[in-house]
Structures are given as C-alpha cells and as structure tokens.
Design an enzyme around this catalytic site. Sequence first.
Site, PDB file in Angstrom:
ATOM      1  N   SER A   1       0.348  -1.262  -0.287  1.00  0.00           N
ATOM      2  CA  SER A   1      -0.565  -0.067  -0.293  1.00  0.00           C
ATOM      3  C   SER A   1       0.788   1.414   0.044  1.00  0.00           C
ATOM      4  CB  SER A   1      -1.088   0.244   1.441  1.00  0.00           C
ATOM      5  OG  SER A   1      -1.680   0.839   1.690  1.00  0.00           O
TER       6      SER A   1
ATOM      7  N   TYR B   1      -1.356  -0.180  10.488  1.00  0.00           N
ATOM      8  CA  TYR B   1      -1.778  -0.609   9.292  1.00  0.00           C
ATOM      9  C   TYR B   1      -0.836  -0.457   8.419  1.00  0.00           C
ATOM     10  CZ  TYR B   1      -3.869  -1.062   4.542  1.00  0.00           C
ATOM     11  OH  TYR B   1      -4.062  -0.854   2.877  1.00  0.00           O
TER      12      TYR B   1
HETATM   13  P1  NDP Z   1     -11.649  -5.843   0.518  1.00  0.00           P
HETATM   14  O1  NDP Z   1     -12.047  -6.216   1.577  1.00  0.00           O
HETATM   15  O2  NDP Z   1     -12.848  -5.546  -0.485  1.00  0.00           O
HETATM   16  O3  NDP Z   1     -11.485  -7.627   0.528  1.00  0.00           O
HETATM   17  C1  NDP Z   1     -10.666  -7.686   1.441  1.00  0.00           C
HETATM   18  C2  NDP Z   1      -9.960  -8.965   1.157  1.00  0.00           C
HETATM   19  O4  NDP Z   1      -9.021  -9.378   1.898  1.00  0.00           O
HETATM   20  C3  NDP Z   1     -11.480 -10.269   1.542  1.00  0.00           C
HETATM   21  O5  NDP Z   1     -11.693 -10.557   0.699  1.00  0.00           O
HETATM   22  C4  NDP Z   1     -10.967 -10.556   2.526  1.00  0.00           C
HETATM   23  O6  NDP Z   1     -12.666 -12.417   2.491  1.00  0.00           O
HETATM   24  C5  NDP Z   1      -9.583 -11.647   2.602  1.00  0.00           C
HETATM   25  N1  NDP Z   1      -9.622 -11.381   4.036  1.00  0.00           N
HETATM   26  C6  NDP Z   1      -9.223 -10.310   5.402  1.00  0.00           C
HETATM   27  N2  NDP Z   1      -8.623 -10.975   6.151  1.00  0.00           N
HETATM   28  C7  NDP Z   1      -8.317 -12.278   5.784  1.00  0.00           C
HETATM   29  C8  NDP Z   1      -8.298 -13.487   6.417  1.00  0.00           C
HETATM   30  N3  NDP Z   1      -8.236 -13.151   7.709  1.00  0.00           N
HETATM   31  N4  NDP Z   1      -7.779 -14.487   5.646  1.00  0.00           N
HETATM   32  C9  NDP Z   1      -8.479 -14.760   4.720  1.00  0.00           C
HETATM   33  N5  NDP Z   1      -8.658 -13.651   3.937  1.00  0.00           N
HETATM   34  C10 NDP Z   1      -8.860 -12.646   4.603  1.00  0.00           C
HETATM   35  O7  NDP Z   1     -10.152  -4.940   0.095  1.00  0.00           O
HETATM   36  P2  NDP Z   1      -9.384  -4.826  -0.699  1.00  0.00           P
HETATM   37  O8  NDP Z   1      -9.525  -5.687  -1.783  1.00  0.00           O
HETATM   38  O9  NDP Z   1      -8.986  -2.944  -1.165  1.00  0.00           O
HETATM   39  O10 NDP Z   1      -7.931  -5.408  -0.453  1.00  0.00           O
HETATM   40  C11 NDP Z   1      -6.952  -6.134  -0.683  1.00  0.00           C
HETATM   41  C12 NDP Z   1      -5.888  -5.512  -0.146  1.00  0.00           C
HETATM   42  O11 NDP Z   1      -5.736  -4.591  -0.913  1.00  0.00           O
HETATM   43  C13 NDP Z   1      -6.062  -5.401   0.909  1.00  0.00           C
HETATM   44  O12 NDP Z   1      -4.209  -5.888   1.597  1.00  0.00           O
HETATM   45  C14 NDP Z   1      -5.226  -4.022   1.469  1.00  0.00           C
HETATM   46  O13 NDP Z   1      -4.608  -3.789   2.728  1.00  0.00           O
HETATM   47  C15 NDP Z   1      -4.803  -3.774   0.191  1.00  0.00           C
HETATM   48  N6  NDP Z   1      -5.077  -1.991  -0.272  1.00  0.00           N
HETATM   49  C16 NDP Z   1      -6.390  -1.909  -0.584  1.00  0.00           C
HETATM   50  C17 NDP Z   1      -6.920   0.055  -0.685  1.00  0.00           C
HETATM   51  C18 NDP Z   1      -8.134   0.561  -0.912  1.00  0.00           C
HETATM   52  O14 NDP Z   1      -7.594   1.322  -0.608  1.00  0.00           O
HETATM   53  N7  NDP Z   1      -8.894  -0.518  -1.005  1.00  0.00           N
HETATM   54  C19 NDP Z   1      -5.122   0.080  -1.207  1.00  0.00           C
HETATM   55  C20 NDP Z   1      -3.888  -0.304  -0.839  1.00  0.00           C
HETATM   56  C21 NDP Z   1      -3.736  -1.632  -0.808  1.00  0.00           C
HETATM   57  P3  NDP Z   1     -12.856 -13.126   3.278  1.00  0.00           P
HETATM   58  O15 NDP Z   1     -13.068 -11.668   4.381  1.00  0.00           O
HETATM   59  O16 NDP Z   1     -13.612 -13.561   3.200  1.00  0.00           O
HETATM   60  O17 NDP Z   1     -11.836 -13.779   4.371  1.00  0.00           O
HETATM   61  C1  8X3 Z   2      -5.026   1.473   1.681  1.00  0.00           C
HETATM   62  C2  8X3 Z   2      -4.973   2.731   1.140  1.00  0.00           C
HETATM   63  O1  8X3 Z   2      -4.727   5.359   1.156  1.00  0.00           O
HETATM   64  O2  8X3 Z   2      -6.398   4.483   3.054  1.00  0.00           O
HETATM   65  O3  8X3 Z   2      -3.630   1.006   1.545  1.00  0.00           O
HETATM   66  O4  8X3 Z   2      -3.620   4.494   3.168  1.00  0.00           O
HETATM   67  S1  8X3 Z   2      -4.502   4.454   2.262  1.00  0.00           S
END
Ligand code: NDP
Ligand code: 8X3
Length: 252
Positions: free
Chosen positions: A139, A152
């Site tokens: 991120s 985070y």
């Molecule tokens: P979502 O919340 O839409 O998706 C997150 C996914 O992670 C879900 O499929 C969830 O599945 C899974 N997950 C969470 N905890 C667990 C666990 N303990 N075991 C297995 N699966 C898990 O968020 P995003 O798609 O946005 O996030 C995906 C990744 O991208 C994350 O690592 C996040 O930190 C990162 N990210 C997101 C950004 C954003 O702004 N959206 C920006 C930068 C990075 P389930 O609950 O079914 O287990």
């Molecule tokens: C999540 C993106 O901009 O909230 O990783 O830090 S931000």
Amino acid sequence: MSKVVFITGATSGFGQASARRFAADGWSLVLSGRRLERLQALQDELAGQVPVHIATLDVRDSDAVQKVVAELPEAFLPIRTLVNNAGLALAPEPAQNVALEDWHTMIDTNIKGLVNVTHALLPSLLRTGKGASIINIGSIAGQWPYPGSHVYGASKAFVKQFSYNLRCDLQGTGVRVTDLAPGIAETEFTLVRTKGNQAASDALYRGTTALSAEDIAEQIHYIASLPDHININRVEVMPTRQAWSSFAIDRD
Ligand code: NDP
Ligand code: 8X3
C-alpha cells in the site's frame, strides 16, 4: 498446460477482480478467502471459462494454510503466480485510541498471514521456477505516513521490505517478487476499516475518482504476464486525484 494463479482474499475487491481478469486470460484459478458463499458464487461464475478450485481459508491460521496447500488437486500444480492480497485495515483513528486487539488483527493478517501463505507455497513456486511470481499487495501506506494509519501502514512497510528481501534469496531461482502498492481504491476496504460504517465508506469515495478493483487487477495480471526475465520490484499506483499533503505543524 494452463498457468495457475493462487489468490488470497478472492471474495471481494482486488482479489475478486483479479480472479475475473486471470480467468479472461485462460489461467486456472485457486481462490481462497473466509466467506464460502462468495467463493462458491465466483466459482459458479467462472468455472465455465477456466478450471476453478476454491478453498475457505483464514490466512492467520498457519495449519489451515498448510492443509489447503497440501490438498491442492494435481491439476492446479504447480502454482505459477501467488497473489498475496488478503488484508485489512482497522481503526482509522489516533493510535492512542485504538484497541490492542485491532493492532493484533492487522499484524496477524497482513504480516503473519502473508508470511504463512508465502512459506507454504514457496516449494510449488520454486518447482515452476522461471516465470513464477509472488505479487504482494502492499500500500502507499507502507511508504507514506498519515494519521490513523499506525499499524496498518507499518504492516504494509513490512510487505515492501519482505518483498525486497525475498527477491534477494530467490535470486537465481527464476521466481519473481513484486510489492504492488495501491493508493485509495473503492472496494469493501473502508467498510471493513470502519467496522461496517457504510456512510463513512461512501463519504470517503464521494466526489472523487478512486482506483477501482479492476484497475488493480489489471496491474496484477500485467505483472504476472511479463516475460520471464522482467521483475517489477515495486509499483506505487494512485488515482490522479490523490496526492501527498503538507507536513502537520502543531502551533500555540
Ligand atoms: P476488501 O475488503 O474488498 O477485500 C479484502 C479481502 O481480504 C477479502 O476477500 C477478505 O476475504 C480477505 N481477507 C481479510 N482478512 C482475511 C483473512 N484473515 N483470511 C483470509 N482472507 C482475508 O479490500 P481490498 O480488495 O481493497 O483489499 C485487498 C488488499 O489490498 C488488502 O491487503 C489491502 O490492505 C490492500 N489495499 C487496499 C487499498 C484500498 O484502498 N482498497 C489500497 C492499498 C492496498 P474474507 O473476508 O472472505 O476472508
Ligand atoms: C489503503 C490505501 O490510502 O487508505 O492501503 O492508505 S490508503
């Protein structure tokens, strides 16, 4: 033989969009996450296109991770690309107000979970060798500090450095490693971060143009599909309408 991608967190956001993107390119899919109904729905949607294996998995549980990997059907081996995507943020408020449990959940998921899956799949990725990839979803929060990011952002800094260090050790094996670091993207991320506050999530994305899950899926698929001799070390992607801000000065 079809190429196989193993995606964690395939039930939502980047992971789900990536499943669709790789399927469109004919890859076989191993899709994992905790929510079985969502995995089944995605399997129903994509199984007509490509082979799909689903596995309910909490990445925090290292025994469960090892079991899922040990029980992968032969047709889904070896893994060519691992997308370490499962992750979450919690408690977007000052560190001093955050429950320790929330910090532990982020460490257990974003750091230990990612390490659990990487460790379990390394033998398979090494079997693939040339052309294999580990794509870790970091991120911008792992690079740039901001209020409310506390553990985070620190967990995503771990993802960056772990990716670089893995590269060093995997030198000569053909296995590539990338830290893909997105900025603000509209998924269920903020709903999870605010523990279900839909209004807060809507407010964050209102009136701007965030990245979409599909934007990031496109990047993930691109990185995995590059010629074997190219390793993208780190990609930082923000929407055009996001940038840095000034330093905060405490005044009398
Ligand atoms: P979502 O919340 O839409 O998706 C997150 C996914 O992670 C879900 O499929 C969830 O599945 C899974 N997950 C969470 N905890 C667990 C666990 N303990 N075991 C297995 N699966 C898990 O968020 P995003 O798609 O946005 O996030 C995906 C990744 O991208 C994350 O690592 C996040 O930190 C990162 N990210 C997101 C950004 C954003 O702004 N959206 C920006 C930068 C990075 P389930 O609950 O079914 O287990
Ligand atoms: C999540 C993106 O901009 O909230 O990783 O830090 S931000």
